[in-house]
Design an enzyme around this catalytic site. Structure first.
Site, PDB file in Angstrom:
ATOM      1  N   GLN A 152      -3.741  11.879   1.440  1.00  0.00           N
ATOM      2  CA  GLN A 152      -4.998  11.433   0.858  1.00  0.00           C
ATOM      3  C   GLN A 152      -5.785  10.624   1.887  1.00  0.00           C
ATOM      4  O   GLN A 152      -5.226   9.859   2.674  1.00  0.00           O
ATOM      5  CB  GLN A 152      -4.777  10.597  -0.406  1.00  0.00           C
ATOM      6  N   ILE A 159       0.869  -1.177   0.000  1.00  0.00           N
ATOM      7  CA  ILE A 159       0.000   0.000   0.000  1.00  0.00           C
ATOM      8  C   ILE A 159       0.902   1.222   0.000  1.00  0.00           C
ATOM      9  O   ILE A 159       2.014   1.183   0.527  1.00  0.00           O
ATOM     10  CB  ILE A 159      -0.996   0.012   1.184  1.00  0.00           C
ATOM     11  N   ASP A 160       0.418   2.276  -0.595  1.00  0.00           N
ATOM     12  CA  ASP A 160       1.265   3.415  -0.851  1.00  0.00           C
ATOM     13  C   ASP A 160       1.625   4.171   0.427  1.00  0.00           C
ATOM     14  O   ASP A 160       0.993   3.999   1.469  1.00  0.00           O
ATOM     15  CB  ASP A 160       0.549   4.246  -1.942  1.00  0.00           C
ATOM     16  N   LYS A 161       2.674   4.935   0.356  1.00  0.00           N
ATOM     17  CA  LYS A 161       3.259   5.619   1.516  1.00  0.00           C
ATOM     18  C   LYS A 161       2.215   6.340   2.363  1.00  0.00           C
ATOM     19  O   LYS A 161       2.190   6.200   3.586  1.00  0.00           O
ATOM     20  CB  LYS A 161       4.311   6.615   1.032  1.00  0.00           C
TER      21      LYS A 161
END
Length: 345
Positions: free
Chosen positions: A301, A147-149
């Protein structure tokens, strides 16, 4: 990876670790026996597990376990993590491990933590922290997805190659259960829906993914982008923003972020996909200040990996984990909830 700034969103990408061209004079052997001879230190059992997970490709196609290699065959060994071009060092990093046994561990990753070392992030990553955590054992942290940073939530990690291959197969077959909560700009006419569209790199900005149409009658290899499906449903409406649940049928780079932007609902404060501006609402200064305050509370986000489910590689039992919303998302949502009530009054 070629694109230095590309953040890795939830996905199941495979990276080539070995590429072998079979000699012209090679006799026909079962592929597991042939690879055991060619790859030093790799057991036949591990090769068979990789073949079962469709991580062994011959001339671009997944090899059957009983396949016999032929002269000039091109064989690729693919794994769900990038090959290590540098030494990975253990580092003491604060990690929230919610489950662990001899085969797997589940981490509740905090936002801001890069999963795997790479260009621009050689240390201080989740993998460095797991190496420190596993010191003194025979286990290695082997990724099966990422999963992204700046996405928080649950991440599954294998501790041995057999477990990695078994779990990778579940991601390949899209049988892993993954649910996310996202705060997105705008309201929806429907209560739920499905977004389908191939995802590929943007020709204008390689850090972003674009949605391309799926063309009938064309093979997957010839399609532009990779097939991607996201199911969503409304959880709570706040007028100018909406809390939604997203269920991944596939797992592609930036899938939820790109799909939501594609239907006109970029994630709140997603700078890469245009969600860090005031996209809905009034022009009043007081409202602008409110939104900017929400951006300060949630400086990333608004995406959280809430649910993770999988079949355990050894026990074959169904495992299920849930992660509560982190404080930054919870505070931001609460502010929008209070604001929407005040507007209605």
């Amino acid at each position: 990876m070629a694109d230095e700034e590309l953040e890795l969103e939830e996905q199941q990408e495979l990276y080539e670790h070995h590429h072998i061209v079979v000699d012209r004079g090679q006799e026909m052997l079962r592929i597991d026996r042939y690879l055991q001879m060619r790859l030093q230190g790799v057991s036949r059992t591990k090769i068979q597990a990789a073949t079962k997970a469709e991580c062994v490709r011959v001339n671009g196609k997944a090899a059957k376990a009983n396949y016999r290699v032929k002269p000039l065959d091109e064989i690729s060994i693919l794994l769900p993590e990038p090959p290590h071009e540098f030494e990975l060092l253990p580092e003491p990093i604060d990690l929230k491990i919610v489950y662990e046994d001899d085969d797997v561990l589940v981490v509740d990753k905090q936002a801001g933590l890069v999963v795997h070392p790479g260009v621009g992030n050689w240390n201080g990553t989740l993998v460095n922290g797991l190496l420190y955590h596993l010191q003194g054992t025979d286990a290695n942290p082997l990724l099966v997805h990422r999963i992204d940073k700046d996405t928080s939530g649950l991440l599954l990690v294998a501790k041995n190659e057999d477990a990695q291959a078994f779990l990778a197969r579940q991601f390949f077959e899209h049988s892993i259960e993954r649910k996310y909560n996202a705060l997105v700009w705008g309201d929806f006419e429907e209560e739920s829906g499905t977004i389908e569209g191939n995802l590929g790199r943007s020709p204008k900005d390689r850090r972003m993914m674009c949605v391309y149409p799926h063309e009938e009658g064309i093979s997957e290899e010839e399609q532009k982008g990779k097939h991607a499906v996201t199911h969503w449903k409304v959880l709570e409406r706040f007028g100018y923003v909406t809390l939604v649940e997203c269920v991944l049928e596939t797992g592609r780079t930036h899938q939820i972020r790109a799909h939501m932007r594609h239907i006109g609902h970029p994630l709140f404060n997603d700078a890469t996909y245009g969600g860090d501006g005031i996209l809905k609402g009034t022009t009043f200064t007081k409202y602008k200040q409110f939104v900017n305050n929400c951006f300060e509370v949630l400086p990333r986000q608004a995406l959280h990996a809430l649910v993770l489910g999988f079949v355990h590689p050894r026990t074959k039992k169904q495992m299920h984990f849930e992660s509560p919303l982190p404080e930054d998302m919870r505070q931001c949502i609460e502010r929008w909830r209070n604001y929407s009530v005040q507007v209605k009054e």
